[in-house]
Design an enzyme around this catalytic site. Structure first.
Site, PDB file in Angstrom:
ATOM      1  N   LYS A  35     -56.438  60.774  -1.354  1.00 44.14           N
ATOM      2  CA  LYS A  35     -54.960  60.933  -1.462  1.00 44.14           C
ATOM      3  C   LYS A  35     -54.668  60.717  -3.354  1.00 44.14           C
ATOM      4  CE  LYS A  35     -50.687  58.704   0.042  1.00 44.14           C
ATOM      5  NZ  LYS A  35     -50.083  57.490   0.697  1.00 44.14           N
ATOM      6  N   GLU A 153     -36.053  48.050  -1.475  1.00 46.50           N
ATOM      7  CA  GLU A 153     -35.729  49.358  -2.022  1.00 46.50           C
ATOM      8  C   GLU A 153     -34.796  50.167  -1.067  1.00 46.50           C
ATOM      9  OE1 GLU A 153     -36.877  50.731  -4.948  1.00 46.50           O
ATOM     10  OE2 GLU A 153     -35.298  52.131  -3.908  1.00 46.50           O
ATOM     11  N   PHE A 154     -33.776  50.764  -1.740  1.00 46.58           N
ATOM     12  CA  PHE A 154     -32.652  51.196  -0.805  1.00 46.58           C
ATOM     13  C   PHE A 154     -32.902  52.965  -1.115  1.00 46.58           C
ATOM     14  CE2 PHE A 154     -31.214  47.179  -2.035  1.00 46.58           C
ATOM     15  CZ  PHE A 154     -30.971  46.998  -0.603  1.00 46.58           C
ATOM     16  N   CYS A 262     -36.835  55.077   8.642  1.00 42.29           N
ATOM     17  CA  CYS A 262     -36.389  53.631   8.266  1.00 42.29           C
ATOM     18  C   CYS A 262     -35.413  53.150   9.275  1.00 42.29           C
ATOM     19  CB  CYS A 262     -35.635  53.639   6.980  1.00 42.29           C
ATOM     20  SG  CYS A 262     -36.779  53.825   5.751  1.00 42.29           S
TER      21      CYS A 262
END
Ligand code: UDX
EC number: 1.1.1.22
Length: 452
Positions: A35, A153-154, A262
């Site tokens: 990755k 975190e949003f 989420c």
């Protein structure tokens, strides 16, 4: 500042790139060597608008590096961010094994004579940061100075760079003024408010925000159910409600239910947390139940239309596989769940998503599914068209072409994406969500209590 970001998923990779773009020296760390190599060569592991350019630009400018070695990544770092996954465990709880595992590794690599702030960005249940601190303390060299900070975190997938650059607020939960000062320095240039609080309140803020948004969606989905029965229109109701500033127009789009990496996980984890504290959060259980039922309400319209429950011999064209627009992410995608339900009843599917075809293929396989090269290819000889993801481009279909390609001019619009008047005017039988259309299946309820 010198920053180390552990984990190169959505939050970590976008975070690392944006922090670097703000002028910090950032090292992204991930255990997955392949990755890391791909990211360095400009091949992003996720489809996210603007990410590739931002990563490459900052690598070129010498502000962004990647490594698989934590020790190297943490060298001289002022802040170390934990951005690893917290997947859903068997009983709804957040699985903290990655977070706590990383905390242990951070502890071992903290440098003597340096003050380091360890920030948890991963979504973790209330009190987790205290466990993170304990784990670090238990393995860190004696005398090392550090603090833990909760800085949730949003960001939304598909808009994550924009969301990080123009966040509505920054939440900093910390136990010391010294730690808050370091984090304030990182975010100080943003114009939006900074909410400084304690660790537990910061952790809870993230779950409360996601659960509230999920509640808005389930709420409008239930209003939609009622609208359909009563002959009202959920889109107009949502607009009429939402213009009240106390309510807000966003997250009031009725559809097939919420999905993604989420909301389903965080809502379940909050419900589980409430049980851990011997509290029955009944509202949140309702939110989950409504979300689960919403897809069945959609598929029952298909079963009714095709009279009977076995769909063998029928083919459906599906537009949209991702859990929402602008992403290739199919995690907890309701579109995928609906495909499962239809395939389970013997239907064949011709599916198309602008970005998520490959992810869907590796998850669903090829049995009974043709992965189309574009939206119109999906429609060839299908018995009906299903719109399951709110991609903008699906709004602009050439309806005459659609009509020629489909076997029957029938559309099930799970996102109310199409214009009802246009679709019905073009001669389609149109099924939508939360409003009556020319295909309305329900019968008017006969109740003595209803006004005549
Ligand atoms: C969400 C939160 O918005 C973000 O703040 C948090 O950091 C992570 O979780 P994301 O999962 O990327 O972001 O997607 P979001 O845009 O919030 O949509 C979630 C789901 O709800 C999607 O399946 C979407 O289709 C659905 N949705 C959204 C609706 O059904 N109706 C709406 O009005 C809004």
């Amino acid at each position: 500042m010198k920053l180390c970001v552990i984990g190169t998923g959505y939050v970590g990779l976008v975070g690392a790139a944006v922090f670097a773009d703000w002028g910090n020296e950032v090292v992204g760390v991930d255990i997955d060597e392949k990755k890391i190599k791909k990211i360095e060569s400009g091949e992003m592991p996720i489809f996210e608008p603007g990410l590739e350019e931002l990563v490459l630009e900052n690598i070129k400018a010498g502000r962004l590096k990647f490594t698989t070695k934590l020790k190297e990544g943490m060298k001289d770092a002022d802040i170390v961010f934990i951005c690893v996954g917290t997947p859903q465990g068997d009983s709804g709880q957040a699985d903290l094994s990655y977070v706590l595992g990383v905390a242990g590794e951070i502890g071992k690599n903290l440098q003597k004579g340096r003050y380091t702030v360890v920030v948890t960005k991963s979504t973790v249940p209330v009190r987790t940061n205290e466990r993170v601190k304990e784990v670090i303390q238990s393995v860190a060299p004696k005398g090392v100075k550090f603090d833990v900070v909760s800085n949730p975190e949003f960001l939304r997938e598909g808009y994550s760079i924009e969301d990080m650059q123009n966040t509505d607020r920054t939440v900093i939960g910390a136990q010391t003024e010294r730690a808050k000062k370091v984090i304030r320095k990182l975010y100080g240039h943003l114009e939006s408010p900074i909410v400084e609080t304690d660790l537990r309140s910061a952790e809870m803020t993230k779950y409360a925000a996601n659960a509230f948004l999920a509640t808005k969606i389930s709420f409008i989905n239930e209003i939609g159910q009622l609208c359909e029965k009563a002959g009202a229109n959920v889109q107009e109701v949502a607009r009429g409600m939402g213009l009240d500033k106390r309510i807000g127009t966003r997250f009031l789009v009725a559809g097939i239910g919420y999905g993604g990496s989420c909301f389903p996980k965080d809502v379940a984890a909050l419900s589980r947390t409430s049980l851990d504290f011997a509290y029955d959060f009944s509202l949140i259980r309702g939110v989950m139940r409504v979300n689960d039922l919403q897809k069945h309400s959609f598929t029952s319209k298909i079963y009714q239309e095709f009279k009977g429950e076995a769909l063998g011999g029928k083919t459906f064209a599906v537009l949209g596989l991702a859990f929402k627009e602008n992403t290739d992410d199919i995690r907890e995608s309701v579109a995928i769940k609906i495909i499962h339900l239809l395939r389970g009843r013997g239907a064949s599917l011709r599916v198309f998503d602008p970005e998520a075809n490959e992810n869907a293929r590796s998850y669903l396989g090829d049995v009974g599914i043709h992965y189309a090269k574009d939206a119109y290819d999906a429609m060839k000889d299908a018995d009906a068209l299903l719109v399951l993801t709110e991609w903008k481009e699906f709004r602009e279909l050439d309806l005459q072409k659609v009509k020629k390609l489909l076997k029957n001019p029938t559309i099930f619009d799970g996102r109310n994406l199409l214009d009802q008047a246009e679709v019905e005017g073009a001669g389609f039988k149109y099924h939508a969500v939360g409003k009556r259309t020319n295909a309305y299946h329900g019968t008017d309820v006969k109740s003595a209590l209803l006004p005549k």
